[in-house]
Design a protein around this motif. Structure first.
Motif, PDB file in Angstrom:
ATOM      1  N   PRO A   1      -5.847   9.697   6.328  1.00 32.25           N
ATOM      2  CA  PRO A   1      -6.804   8.647   6.711  1.00 32.25           C
ATOM      3  C   PRO A   1      -6.383   7.232   6.325  1.00 32.25           C
ATOM      4  O   PRO A   1      -6.511   6.309   7.125  1.00 32.25           O
ATOM      5  CB  PRO A   1      -8.093   9.064   5.985  1.00 32.25           C
ATOM      6  CG  PRO A   1      -7.660  10.005   4.911  1.00 32.25           C
ATOM      7  CD  PRO A   1      -6.457  10.701   5.430  1.00 32.25           C
ATOM      8  N   VAL A   2      -5.906   7.042   5.111  1.00 27.40           N
ATOM      9  CA  VAL A   2      -5.516   5.692   4.675  1.00 27.40           C
ATOM     10  C   VAL A   2      -4.330   5.196   5.490  1.00 27.40           C
ATOM     11  O   VAL A   2      -4.310   4.068   6.001  1.00 27.40           O
ATOM     12  CB  VAL A   2      -5.186   5.685   3.172  1.00 27.40           C
ATOM     13  CG1 VAL A   2      -4.633   4.321   2.753  1.00 27.40           C
ATOM     14  CG2 VAL A   2      -6.418   6.032   2.351  1.00 27.40           C
ATOM     15  N   THR A   3      -3.315   6.049   5.630  1.00 23.88           N
ATOM     16  CA  THR A   3      -2.106   5.668   6.371  1.00 23.88           C
ATOM     17  C   THR A   3      -2.435   5.314   7.812  1.00 23.88           C
ATOM     18  O   THR A   3      -1.989   4.278   8.338  1.00 23.88           O
ATOM     19  CB  THR A   3      -1.083   6.819   6.336  1.00 23.88           C
ATOM     20  OG1 THR A   3      -0.778   7.131   4.979  1.00 23.88           O
ATOM     21  CG2 THR A   3       0.186   6.433   7.072  1.00 23.88           C
ATOM     22  N   LYS A   4      -3.242   6.141   8.461  1.00 22.72           N
ATOM     23  CA  LYS A   4      -3.551   5.905   9.872  1.00 22.72           C
ATOM     24  C   LYS A   4      -4.411   4.659  10.065  1.00 22.72           C
ATOM     25  O   LYS A   4      -4.232   3.914  11.043  1.00 22.72           O
ATOM     26  CB  LYS A   4      -4.226   7.133  10.470  1.00 22.72           C
ATOM     27  CG  LYS A   4      -3.258   8.301  10.692  1.00 22.72           C
ATOM     28  CD  LYS A   4      -3.890   9.430  11.479  1.00 22.72           C
ATOM     29  CE  LYS A   4      -2.855  10.482  11.855  1.00 22.72           C
ATOM     30  NZ  LYS A   4      -3.445  11.582  12.661  1.00 22.72           N
ATOM     31  N   ARG A   5      -5.333   4.417   9.146  1.00 26.55           N
ATOM     32  CA  ARG A   5      -6.152   3.208   9.256  1.00 26.55           C
ATOM     33  C   ARG A   5      -5.302   1.954   9.094  1.00 26.55           C
ATOM     34  O   ARG A   5      -5.491   0.960   9.806  1.00 26.55           O
ATOM     35  CB  ARG A   5      -7.287   3.244   8.235  1.00 26.55           C
ATOM     36  CG  ARG A   5      -8.463   4.106   8.650  1.00 26.55           C
ATOM     37  CD  ARG A   5      -9.718   3.736   7.867  1.00 26.55           C
ATOM     38  NE  ARG A   5      -9.563   4.047   6.436  1.00 26.55           N
ATOM     39  CZ  ARG A   5      -9.913   5.210   5.891  1.00 26.55           C
ATOM     40  NH1 ARG A   5     -10.420   6.169   6.648  1.00 26.55           N
ATOM     41  NH2 ARG A   5      -9.750   5.416   4.597  1.00 26.55           N
ATOM     42  N   LEU A   6      -4.370   1.989   8.142  1.00 26.78           N
ATOM     43  CA  LEU A   6      -3.467   0.849   7.957  1.00 26.78           C
ATOM     44  C   LEU A   6      -2.627   0.598   9.207  1.00 26.78           C
ATOM     45  O   LEU A   6      -2.451  -0.548   9.639  1.00 26.78           O
ATOM     46  CB  LEU A   6      -2.548   1.101   6.758  1.00 26.78           C
ATOM     47  CG  LEU A   6      -3.156   0.960   5.367  1.00 26.78           C
ATOM     48  CD1 LEU A   6      -2.204   1.518   4.306  1.00 26.78           C
ATOM     49  CD2 LEU A   6      -3.493  -0.495   5.058  1.00 26.78           C
TER      50      LEU A   6
ATOM     51  N   ASP B   1      -0.463   4.480  -1.906  1.00 29.42           N
ATOM     52  CA  ASP B   1      -1.525   5.234  -1.236  1.00 29.42           C
ATOM     53  C   ASP B   1      -0.953   6.087  -0.112  1.00 29.42           C
ATOM     54  O   ASP B   1      -1.379   7.224   0.108  1.00 29.42           O
ATOM     55  CB  ASP B   1      -2.578   4.277  -0.680  1.00 29.42           C
ATOM     56  CG  ASP B   1      -3.343   3.542  -1.779  1.00 29.42           C
ATOM     57  OD1 ASP B   1      -3.452   4.111  -2.891  1.00 29.42           O
ATOM     58  OD2 ASP B   1      -3.813   2.430  -1.526  1.00 29.42           O
ATOM     59  N   ILE B   2       0.024   5.527   0.608  1.00 32.44           N
ATOM     60  CA  ILE B   2       0.662   6.276   1.693  1.00 32.44           C
ATOM     61  C   ILE B   2       1.427   7.465   1.138  1.00 32.44           C
ATOM     62  O   ILE B   2       1.363   8.586   1.671  1.00 32.44           O
ATOM     63  CB  ILE B   2       1.594   5.344   2.496  1.00 32.44           C
ATOM     64  CG1 ILE B   2       0.787   4.241   3.173  1.00 32.44           C
ATOM     65  CG2 ILE B   2       2.392   6.137   3.527  1.00 32.44           C
ATOM     66  CD1 ILE B   2       1.621   3.177   3.834  1.00 32.44           C
TER      67      ILE B   2
ATOM     68  N   ASN C   1       0.815  -1.216   0.000  1.00 35.71           N
ATOM     69  CA  ASN C   1       0.000   0.000   0.000  1.00 35.71           C
ATOM     70  C   ASN C   1       0.853   1.272   0.000  1.00 35.71           C
ATOM     71  O   ASN C   1       0.348   2.350   0.318  1.00 35.71           O
ATOM     72  CB  ASN C   1      -0.922   0.011   1.220  1.00 35.71           C
ATOM     73  CG  ASN C   1      -2.026  -1.017   1.129  1.00 35.71           C
ATOM     74  OD1 ASN C   1      -3.089  -0.763   0.571  1.00 35.71           O
ATOM     75  ND2 ASN C   1      -1.783  -2.196   1.685  1.00 35.71           N
TER      76      ASN C   1
ATOM     77  N   ASP D   1      -8.085  11.178  12.128  1.00 34.88           N
ATOM     78  CA  ASP D   1      -7.512  10.539  10.943  1.00 34.88           C
ATOM     79  C   ASP D   1      -7.620  11.418   9.702  1.00 34.88           C
ATOM     80  O   ASP D   1      -7.318  10.975   8.595  1.00 34.88           O
ATOM     81  CB  ASP D   1      -8.224   9.202  10.677  1.00 34.88           C
ATOM     82  CG  ASP D   1      -7.947   8.174  11.754  1.00 34.88           C
ATOM     83  OD1 ASP D   1      -7.051   8.427  12.576  1.00 34.88           O
ATOM     84  OD2 ASP D   1      -8.638   7.127  11.777  1.00 34.88           O
TER      85      ASP D   1
ATOM     86  N   GLU E   1      -0.832  10.430   0.200  1.00 33.74           N
ATOM     87  CA  GLU E   1      -1.197  11.281   1.333  1.00 33.74           C
ATOM     88  C   GLU E   1      -0.017  12.137   1.783  1.00 33.74           C
ATOM     89  O   GLU E   1      -0.190  13.288   2.189  1.00 33.74           O
ATOM     90  CB  GLU E   1      -1.712  10.419   2.485  1.00 33.74           C
ATOM     91  CG  GLU E   1      -3.038   9.741   2.153  1.00 33.74           C
ATOM     92  CD  GLU E   1      -3.649   9.030   3.329  1.00 33.74           C
ATOM     93  OE1 GLU E   1      -4.884   8.864   3.342  1.00 33.74           O
ATOM     94  OE2 GLU E   1      -2.897   8.624   4.247  1.00 33.74           O
TER      95      GLU E   1
END
Length: 584
Positions: free
Chosen positions: A439-444, A365-366, A362, A435, A369
């Motif tokens: 958001p994507v980074t923190k959820r992962l 995506d990171i 991923n 987040d 962001e």
């Protein structure tokens, strides 16, 4: 090893300087490899410089003919520069500034030489060691009374009147007779037969007096270090360590039946560790003297006999967590167990935890962001320059270790050139506690790397976007503790000019212990930052990684908060010790 077990005596030959240097100062390359049959020009099997990730068993190490690395030759004067041969030495002398550094290093090394020379020789019998009149016992009765009187008066000025500078002058004056005896280096007087057959009570009195004196010397060393008097501080520390080692020798083999001597020994050990730690920090704070920390840690380990917190001169954190026993090699004695692998300075990619693969999958995506946060930061900088600063700015980058960060608050001190900035995602100083910013980074991270989020929220680490500007050098240093590991996910990685150079010839790289490694875009680099490491970005490009610190896998869940609390307690105590002079 328990603190009540019988220690072996420390002699002048026991404490040796570090000699296992891994890189030539002339050409920058590691020791040359050669095949030899235990001849004098190569290292012995005990001195083999193996790859950090090898798990060679003893039977393999002890074969008659081995492929070894020839030990580097060491500068005779400073003991801190190493070379393949005279040609490399000439290069370093002429072009590497050793001509100007050698004398300074040699002078700075003197306290360590003094510690060793203050101990009995290895050929002294045990009874002769007991009969040696320690150098600090030359203090006359009048000097002792004056010392205690001045110290007591200075302590009042310190504690009650808060006249710290005047009190420090008093502490130094109180210890002047001790300094004079130390400088005269008069250590060979032998007690008479009557004195040598001292009773248990007189032995106890000697230990108590020595411990009291060591505490005063250690506190005075703290004051001088904080007062920018490093040379005097190191001399005090050498005296303190010498006394404590001699006291340990005095009790060697004799305190099993004496409760008071056991109690004294339990006092000596933490004092000795504190003194070694302070001496190490006094060199580490100065880049030009930092390599002497190898000698300090090496001697501390030798003198500790299982009681020193350090185990490796290149792993010198302020706090060492206590892990359960690591695993052993397999039935063929060839491969490391999972536990052994995770205890190494650098963990190979094929041995990474599963969550590393998920983040690597991923990474785009990171990075997307990250790009948004960088763009917001650039826009904020433009607004500031045009006097249009928005108070609701959502992107804040700052220098690493600055601001409200708890863990790693001193990280900025190791940047010797260039610029190192961060965006804090989790941990003290986090830009946003929601987040929304990534958001994507923190959820992962929350879902797959909970150990990193937990450590950051506990105050023992952080998760950040770490940005290294072009031509930035982060000096060699060790992290504060070993109860965590560090992971870097490469997001923006400069192109190296020498991608195939296994010796670290590339221009953007990290050294962990004795080996250089490179970041790759979309790949994780995993290491133990309690081992010495340094970073160089000699390119014209920026390097950015997602930096995560997470609980060490060898530390059981139920012990995590206990170790973190103990690390904090010891850190607070270390600060408190600098502000409370010992009683007479």
């Amino acid at each position: 090893m328990s603190s009540s077990s019988t220690p072996s005596c420390i002699t002048s030959s026991t404490l040796t300087l570090f000699s296992d240097w891994s890189f030539c100062n002339g050409c920058g390359l590691p020791p040359r490899i050669g095949t030899a049959k235990n001849d004098d020009e190569t290292t012995t099997t005990d001195d083999l410089i193996n790859d950090d990730n090898s798990c060679m068993n003893k039977q393999q190490q002890q074969t008659t003919t081995t492929s070894t690395r020839k030990k580097l030759l060491i500068c005779r004067k400073c003991k801190t520069a190493a070379y393949h041969d005279s040609a490399c030495q000439k290069i370093h002398w002429a072009k590497g500034r050793h001509k100007y550094e050698c004398k300074k290093l040699s002078v700075a090394l003197q306290p360590l030489r003094d510690i060793s020379s203050s101990l009995p020789s290895s050929n002294s019998s045990y009874s002769n060691r007991r009969r040696c009149l320690w150098w600090w016992k030359h203090l006359g009765q009048k000097d002792l009374i004056d010392c205690n009187k001045i110290w007591k008066f200075s302590s009042i000025r310190w504690n009650r009147d808060e006249e710290y500078l005047d009190a420090m002058d008093g502490f130094q004056k109180a210890l002047e007779p001790i300094m004079k005896i130390w400088n005269e280096n008069n250590q060979e007087i032998i007690l008479s037969a009557k004195e040598s057959s001292s009773s248990s009570s007189s032995s106890s009195t000697t230990s108590i007096f020595g411990i009291q004196l060591a505490r005063k010397l250690l506190f005075c060393a703290y004051c001088e270090a904080d007062g920018n008097q490093p040379d005097s501080s190191r001399s005090r520390l050498a005296q303190c360590i010498s006394i404590l080692l001699q006291l340990r020798n005095f009790e060697c083999g004799s305190f099993d039946d004496n409760k008071q001597q056991k109690k004294n020994h339990d006092i000596i050990t933490p004092l000795l560790n504190d003194a070694w730690m302070e001496l190490m920090f006094s060199y580490e704070d100065l880049p030009e003297l930092r390599k002497i920390t190898y000698h300090v840690a090496h001697m501390a380990i030798q003198s500790g006999k299982g009681r020193c917190e350090w185990n490796d001169p290149m792993q010198r954190p302020g706090y060492m967590a206590k892990f359960d026993a690591v695993g052993i090699s397999d039935s063929n004695n060839n491969d490391c167990s999972a536990d052994n692998i995770m205890s190494l300075p650098y963990i190979l990619p094929e041995q990474h935890p599963e969550w590393c693969r998920i983040l690597e999958n991923n990474w785009k995506d990171i990075k997307a962001e990250l790009s948004v946060l960088l763009l917001q930061n650039n826009n904020n900088n433009i607004n500031r320059n045009t006097m249009m600063t928005s108070s609701s700015s959502s992107s804040t980058w700052g220098r690493v270790g600055c601001g409200n960060r708890g863990s790693g608050s001193d990280d900025h001190r190791v940047v010797s050139s260039g610029d190192w900035t961060e965006y804090v995602l989790f941990g003290t100083g986090a830009v946003s506690y929601t987040d929304d910013d990534a958001p994507v980074t923190k959820r992962l991270l929350k879902r797959y790397v909970a150990d990193a989020v937990s450590l950051a929220e506990s105050g023992g680490g952080e998760i950040i976007f770490s940005k290294l500007a072009p031509h930035t050098h982060i000096d060699a240093h060790c992290g504060p503790t070993n109860f965590r590991l560090t992971a870097h996910l490469g997001l923006t990685v400069p192109n190296n000019n020498n991608d195939d150079d296994a010796n670290g010839g590339g221009e953007c790289k990290i050294r962990v212990k004795n080996s250089w490694y490179y970041w790759e875009t979309g790949k994780i680099l995993l290491f133990d930052d309690s081992y010495e490491h340094e970073i160089r970005n000699d390119t014209d490009e920026v390097r950015i990684v997602l930096l995560m610190r997470f609980w060490h896998p060898l530390l059981r869940n139920e012990k995590r908060q206990l170790e973190l609390s103990e690390a904090r307690r010891q850190k607070e105590m270390a600060v408190e010790k600098r502000y409370h002079p010992p009683l007479v």
